[in-house]
Enzyme design. Structure first.
Site, PDB file in Angstrom:
ATOM      1  N   ARG A 262      -7.634 -14.205  24.381  1.00  0.00           N
ATOM      2  CA  ARG A 262      -7.326 -13.283  25.460  1.00  0.00           C
ATOM      3  C   ARG A 262      -6.217 -12.342  25.000  1.00  0.00           C
ATOM      4  O   ARG A 262      -5.466 -12.650  24.076  1.00  0.00           O
ATOM      5  CB  ARG A 262      -6.884 -14.050  26.709  1.00  0.00           C
ATOM      6  CG  ARG A 262      -7.919 -15.066  27.208  1.00  0.00           C
ATOM      7  CD  ARG A 262      -7.371 -15.856  28.385  1.00  0.00           C
ATOM      8  NE  ARG A 262      -8.341 -16.847  28.871  1.00  0.00           N
ATOM      9  CZ  ARG A 262      -8.429 -18.101  28.451  1.00  0.00           C
ATOM     10  NH1 ARG A 262      -7.579 -18.528  27.504  1.00  0.00           N
ATOM     11  NH2 ARG A 262      -9.343 -18.918  28.940  1.00  0.00           N
ATOM     12  N   LYS A 287      -3.462 -19.582  30.315  1.00  0.00           N
ATOM     13  CA  LYS A 287      -3.987 -19.939  31.630  1.00  0.00           C
ATOM     14  C   LYS A 287      -3.799 -21.428  31.918  1.00  0.00           C
ATOM     15  O   LYS A 287      -4.380 -21.982  32.821  1.00  0.00           O
ATOM     16  CB  LYS A 287      -5.474 -19.577  31.720  1.00  0.00           C
ATOM     17  CG  LYS A 287      -5.743 -18.099  31.594  1.00  0.00           C
ATOM     18  CD  LYS A 287      -7.181 -17.759  31.805  1.00  0.00           C
ATOM     19  CE  LYS A 287      -7.600 -17.864  33.239  1.00  0.00           C
ATOM     20  NZ  LYS A 287      -8.963 -17.393  33.473  1.00  0.00           N
ATOM     21  N   ARG A 359     -14.726 -11.702  24.240  1.00  0.00           N
ATOM     22  CA  ARG A 359     -14.865 -13.159  24.414  1.00  0.00           C
ATOM     23  C   ARG A 359     -16.308 -13.509  24.741  1.00  0.00           C
ATOM     24  O   ARG A 359     -16.859 -14.477  24.213  1.00  0.00           O
ATOM     25  CB  ARG A 359     -13.934 -13.647  25.530  1.00  0.00           C
ATOM     26  CG  ARG A 359     -12.517 -13.935  25.036  1.00  0.00           C
ATOM     27  CD  ARG A 359     -11.608 -14.386  26.153  1.00  0.00           C
ATOM     28  NE  ARG A 359     -11.969 -15.656  26.758  1.00  0.00           N
ATOM     29  CZ  ARG A 359     -11.684 -16.846  26.249  1.00  0.00           C
ATOM     30  NH1 ARG A 359     -11.069 -16.940  25.075  1.00  0.00           N
ATOM     31  NH2 ARG A 359     -12.016 -17.954  26.889  1.00  0.00           N
ATOM     32  N   TYR A 391     -20.078 -17.699  30.307  1.00  0.00           N
ATOM     33  CA  TYR A 391     -19.875 -16.819  29.161  1.00  0.00           C
ATOM     34  C   TYR A 391     -21.140 -16.693  28.306  1.00  0.00           C
ATOM     35  O   TYR A 391     -21.241 -15.808  27.477  1.00  0.00           O
ATOM     36  CB  TYR A 391     -18.742 -17.348  28.278  1.00  0.00           C
ATOM     37  CG  TYR A 391     -17.371 -16.975  28.749  1.00  0.00           C
ATOM     38  CD1 TYR A 391     -16.593 -16.066  28.045  1.00  0.00           C
ATOM     39  CD2 TYR A 391     -16.839 -17.524  29.906  1.00  0.00           C
ATOM     40  CE1 TYR A 391     -15.328 -15.717  28.475  1.00  0.00           C
ATOM     41  CE2 TYR A 391     -15.577 -17.183  30.344  1.00  0.00           C
ATOM     42  CZ  TYR A 391     -14.831 -16.283  29.625  1.00  0.00           C
ATOM     43  OH  TYR A 391     -13.582 -15.944  30.064  1.00  0.00           O
TER      44      TYR A 391
END
Length: 411
Positions: A262, A287, A359, A391
């Site tokens: 990220r 996170k 990502r 994802y």
């Protein structure tokens, strides 16, 4: 509009109200490698602010952020003094923001008084960090949302959730009818988090939880945007040109593309996170409250080494990626990482505006290569496979290409 006056810049102002702060302020500018012209503009702004404080009867030990805002918003636009250079307002803003930090660091300023709402948000922020492990940016954004909510409901009065009605809650989340669904979902999520915090304290907030409006979610069947192999190659080649800080930009790109980091994780990488002998890199998950050790791919390591050895400014900062403009040597932020990629998109003529697509691209490429889902989850640093599935949604064409014939020639 006020005519800007280009008067002589003072090099010092011993009688200024803020004179005791000047040595520390000057040292900060020197250490940040601000060019002489900017140093002059910043000091002119500080001199001006100090004169205004004296004329307003505000002692140096009583300076607060509210005074800076008052000076910038109310005094500066109408000031006609010939004593100071009136430069760009953004220079004034930057100069006084730096002054605030210096005064706080050296004990010259009185801490901002804490209201009931400020105290509530401070405790809420601590709980979000210690219990749920939210990233700094997430906690900050949620605190801003809750501050607006509490200020609207209680102003400066004592916080009592029993006085919040379901209508108050719904109006704040939905706005006046023109608020987008994504904004409403963010506000709703922030309030739910705050209500869970109050539940942990023993408050009965069941009536508010039931009153939370049901919001439409984005189409769950929509496929995430990904880059194909040709686009990935083109993106990497976009950093081969001759432009300032290209080595830093290329190393940032490799961290995003090769490791699926990220933006905040790239900005947070330090020199101590890399083990060159073992070929690993430690990534602090922004996170959560954990760190993951990942293999450092050769192309990524070469790009980082090239930047560190040939372009990175000399600094005591341990962050890998640091600023090359004043303040030189300070860590870059996530927005600088994002801006690096958006500039590459522009050079390629793309209209994309998201960095997170990289990502999605890495996860999809791993799945296309036959990588098992648990391993993809490890690479993406997901705690749940259900997150990884989001994802790696693929289109029908890809599924058709990898599908197997049914045994017994049954169609």
């Amino acid at each position: 509009m006020r005519t800007r006056l280009c008067m002589r810049k003072l090099t010092d102002d011993p009688g200024n109200l803020l004179a005791p702060v000047f040595p520390a302020y000057r040292q900060t500018l020197i250490e940040g490698r601000y060019v002489p012209d900017i140093q002059g503009r910043y000091f002119a702004a500080v001199f001006h602010f100090g004169d205004w404080l004296r004329s307003s009867g505000i002692g140096m030990r009583l300076v607060r952020h509210e005074h800076v805002c008052d000076f910038l918003q109310n005094h500066l636009p109408t000031c006609t003094s010939k004593r100071h250079t009136h430069s760009d307002p953004k220079h004034y803003r930057s100069a006084l923001q730096l002054l605030e930090r210096v005064m706080q660091a050296h004990g010259f300023a009185v801490p901002k008084p804490t209201t009931a709402i400020d105290a509530e948000l401070q405790a809420f922020d601590i709980k979000m960090k210690q219990v749920w492990g939210y990233a700094d940016s997430t906690r900050s954004a949620r605190c801003r949302t809750i501050k607006r909510f509490l200020s609207k409901c209680f102003n400066s009065q004592r916080i009592d959730l029993a006085n919040i009605s379901p209508d108050d809650l719904e109006r704040f989340i939905l706005g006046d009818g023109n608020r987008g669904s994504s904004s409403a979902r963010w506000i709703s999520g922030s309030i739910r988090c705050y209500l869970r915090y109050r539940q942990l304290l023993g408050d009965d907030v069941s009536h508010l939880m039931r009153a939370m409006p049901t919001l439409a979610r984005a189409n769950p069947s929509a496929l995430p945007e990904v880059l194909n192999d040709a686009e990935v190659a083109a993106l990497l080649n976009a950093f081969r040109g001759d432009f300032p800080r290209w080595r830093r930009a290329f190393a940032i790109a490799r961290c995003l593309i090769d490791l699926g980091l990220r933006s905040s994780e790239v900005a947070g990488l330090t020199l101590d996170d890399i083990d060159w002998d073992l070929g690993t890199i430690r990534v602090a998950n922004r996170k959560g409250r954990r760190a993951d050790v990942m293999p450092l791919l050769a192309p990524t390591g070469e790009a980082i080494a090239n930047y560190v050895q040939k372009e990175r400014p000399s600094t005591t900062c341990r962050n890998i990626f640091v600023r090359t403009s004043a303040p030189v040597g300070q860590p870059v932020g996530r927005r600088a990482v994002q801006a690096t990629m958006l500039a590459a998109y522009d050079r390629l003529g793309w209209d994309r505006s998201r960095v997170h697509v990289l990502r999605h691209t890495l996860a999809t490429r791993l799945l296309s290569a036959g990588t098992p889902m648990p391993i993809i989850a490890d690479v993406m640093r997901h705690r749940s496979l259900s997150t990884t599935v989001i994802y790696t949604r693929l289109d029908t064409a890809w599924l058709t290409a990898v599908s197997l014939a049914w045994p017994g020639d049954i169609q």
